[in-house]
Design an enzyme around this catalytic site. Structure first.
Site, short mmCIF file in Angstrom:
data_model
loop_
_atom_site.label_atom_id
_atom_site.label_comp_id
_atom_site.label_asym_id
_atom_site.label_seq_id
_atom_site.Cartn_x
_atom_site.Cartn_y
_atom_site.Cartn_z
N CYS A 1 0.84 -1.20 0.00
CA CYS A 1 0.00 0.00 0.00
C CYS A 1 0.88 1.26 0.00
O CYS A 1 1.50 1.58 -1.01
CB CYS A 1 -0.97 -0.03 1.17
SG CYS A 1 -2.32 1.19 1.00
N HIS B 1 -3.82 -5.04 0.16
CA HIS B 1 -3.39 -5.50 1.49
C HIS B 1 -3.50 -7.02 1.61
O HIS B 1 -4.51 -7.55 2.10
CB HIS B 1 -4.26 -4.84 2.58
CG HIS B 1 -3.91 -3.41 2.82
ND1 HIS B 1 -2.91 -3.02 3.69
CD2 HIS B 1 -4.44 -2.27 2.31
CE1 HIS B 1 -2.83 -1.70 3.70
NE2 HIS B 1 -3.74 -1.22 2.88
N GLU C 1 -2.09 -8.68 3.78
CA GLU C 1 -2.04 -8.97 5.22
C GLU C 1 -3.38 -8.74 5.91
O GLU C 1 -3.50 -9.00 7.12
CB GLU C 1 -0.94 -8.15 5.88
CG GLU C 1 -1.28 -6.71 6.22
CD GLU C 1 -1.28 -5.73 5.06
OE1 GLU C 1 -1.16 -4.52 5.31
OE2 GLU C 1 -1.43 -6.17 3.90
#
Length: 247
Positions: A120, A221, A223
């Site tokens: 990001c 993202h 994660e």
């Protein structure tokens, strides 16, 4: 020669202190902690550092022995680093010390050939470090963020088309992925040496690779808890590119 039992990865975030936005900080903590755990599960010895809290000189010193770097998400980059205008829509707090330190990390990684993954904001740091610019706001009709939603619901799901000739597509084994994203800025002009290898349905750049160095950036993202299973671990595995090539 002695053999190291664990490769060293530095996970570099913006700051560990956000008293002005406790809910946002808690969510960022979830994301960064998941990235750390994924790296540890992959066998990395992880050094987690907040760039704004230590300054550029200490950041470079603390990451000097790292075998790879991961630059995480967070607040907008200050416009002064890419010649942008101030007072743009949805402008966030800026942490210029973090910006400066993370840009320096990219420069060093490029010089040394250190594998680097930016997530990001991390992708945007890579782009700015290499002379690129940032589209400062994507507007209110966006597929990249659930505007106005509580922070826990801010992620928006969309597809990303990957260049089938890219290293990223080869590593993920697909030409299209589903991602979770939450960004209001994006790449405008690409930095020197960078190639756009992933695009959203609206044309926004969602992944970049350096043409020569083991540097990758993703705007989404992996994660996030809502991301597809295996996406984060596949991207973490890319950080071992130097070891694979030298084997």
């Amino acid at each position: 020669m002695p053999t190291r039992t664990a490769k060293r990865l530095s996970v570099v975030e913006v700051t560990r202190f956000r008293p002005r936005d406790v809910d946002y900080h808690a969510y960022v903590e979830v994301l960064n902690s998941r990235a750390v755990r994924a790296a540890e599960d992959a066998g990395w010895s992880v050094n987690r550092i907040a760039a704004a809290d230590v300054g550029t000189a200490s950041l470079l010193s603390l990451t000097d022995a790292s075998d790879a770097i991961m630059i995480m998400g967070g607040e907008d980059i200050s416009p002064r680093f890419y010649g942008g205008a101030a007072n743009y829509p949805f402008e966030s707090q800026h942490f210029e010390t973090a910006d400066e330190g993370q840009v320096s990390l990219v420069h060093r990684a490029l010089r040394r050939g250190t594998p680097l993954l930016g997530i990001c904001r991390g992708l945007q740091i890579i782009n700015v470090a290499l002379g690129g610019t940032i589209l400062q706001d994507l507007g209110t009709q966006t597929i990249h963020k659930n505007l106005g939603a509580p922070i826990r619901d801010i992620m928006a799901a969309h597809t990303v088309a990957l260049d089938s000739s890219s290293r990223l597509s080869a590593d993920l084994g697909v030409s299209e992925i589903l991602v979770q994203s939450a960004h209001h800025q994006a790449v405008a002009r690409l930095g020197e040496g960078l190639v756009a290898v992933g695009t959203a349905p609206d044309g926004v750049v969602e992944a970049v690779e350096h043409a020569e160095a083991p540097i990758t950036g993703v705007q989404f993202h992996p994660e996030d808890p809502g991301s597809p299973a295996g996406q984060l671990s596949a991207l973490v595995a890319r950080l071992s590119v130097r070891e694979r090539e030298l084997a």
